[in-house]
Design a protein around this motif. Structure first.
Motif: not given
Lengths: 117, 115
Positions: B3-10, B26-28, B103-104
């Motif tokens: 899982e990929l989390e981006q910040s900020p959302q905007s 969440s992983k290497t 690609l995730t």
């Protein structure tokens, strides 16, 4: 312009219908990928073909199918359409099979916007 | 699954300001891609990073992959209205995985640049 072409640009259809989306990869690219982008799910990988063979599958519904032809263009078939299938469908292409290593970037087409009424 | 989390959302910035967008996995990460998307249009490839500590630049955009390879940052210097759009990070398969070209993607960061 990425060199990847997709037709049609827009498609409006009714629930229960079947549609075909077409993609022509960049010249020389053997891999074709299909992605679905919606507001709630984001950009999701559907399926990958390499030189005519299916190589990877993502969250693709059984109602959806794809194929890559000998001239390397690809088609994504969506059947028994539901309201929730409304989304942007992207095709991407790359030279090789694997992501790692050089020159295997995925280049995206402009997308087909599907609206199911 | 990764899982990929981006910040900020905007992000809303004034023209000329610097900004940074982060992408945390969440992983290497074994391959990290940055794309830019104009609303309703296709994705434009920006950069790809593979090695820990790698840094690449294109015009006023610089992307880095941290040493531990679980985070990448995209930095824009002296932002312009033409930089506005949605920035997406995408991660390739893990080493030894059989997911080939899947690609995730992160959920995207919407950048607005006011003139």
């Amino acid at each position: 312009d990425s060199g990847v072409t997709q037709t049609p640009k827009h498609l409006i259809t009714a629930t229960g219908q079947r549609v075909t989306l077409r993609c022509s990869p960049r010249s020389g690219d053997l891999s074709v990928y299909w992605y679905q982008q919606s507001l709630d799910q984001g950009l999701q990988f559907l399926i990958q073909y390499y030189n005519g063979e299916e190589r990877a599958k993502g969250n693709i519904l059984e109602r959806f199918s794809a194929q890559q032809f000998p001239d390397l263009h690809s088609e994504l078939n969506l059947s028994s359409l539901e309201l929730g299938d409304s989304a942007l469908y992207f095709c991407a292409s790359s030279v090789g099979l694997h992501l790692l290593g050089g020159y295997n970037e995925q280049f995206f087409g402009p997308g087909t916007r599907l609206t199911v009424l | 699954s990764q899982e990929l989390e981006q910040s900020p959302q905007s992000l809303i910035v004034q023209e000329g300001k610097n900004l940074t967008i982060n992408c945390t996995s969440s992983k290497t990460l074994y391959g990290l891609y940055w794309y830019k998307q104009k609303y309703g249009e296709g994705l434009i490839f920006l950069m790809m990073l593979q090695k820990g500590g790698e840094e690449k630049s294109h015009e006023k955009i610089t992307a880095k992959l941290d040493e531990k390879k679980q985070q990448s940052s995209l930095h824009i210097t002296a932002s312009q209205p033409s930089h506005a759009g949605i920035y997406l990070c995408g991660a390739g398969p893990n080493a030894g995985g059989t997911s080939y070209g899947k690609l995730t993607f992160g959920q995207g960061t919407i950048l607005t640049v006011h003139p």
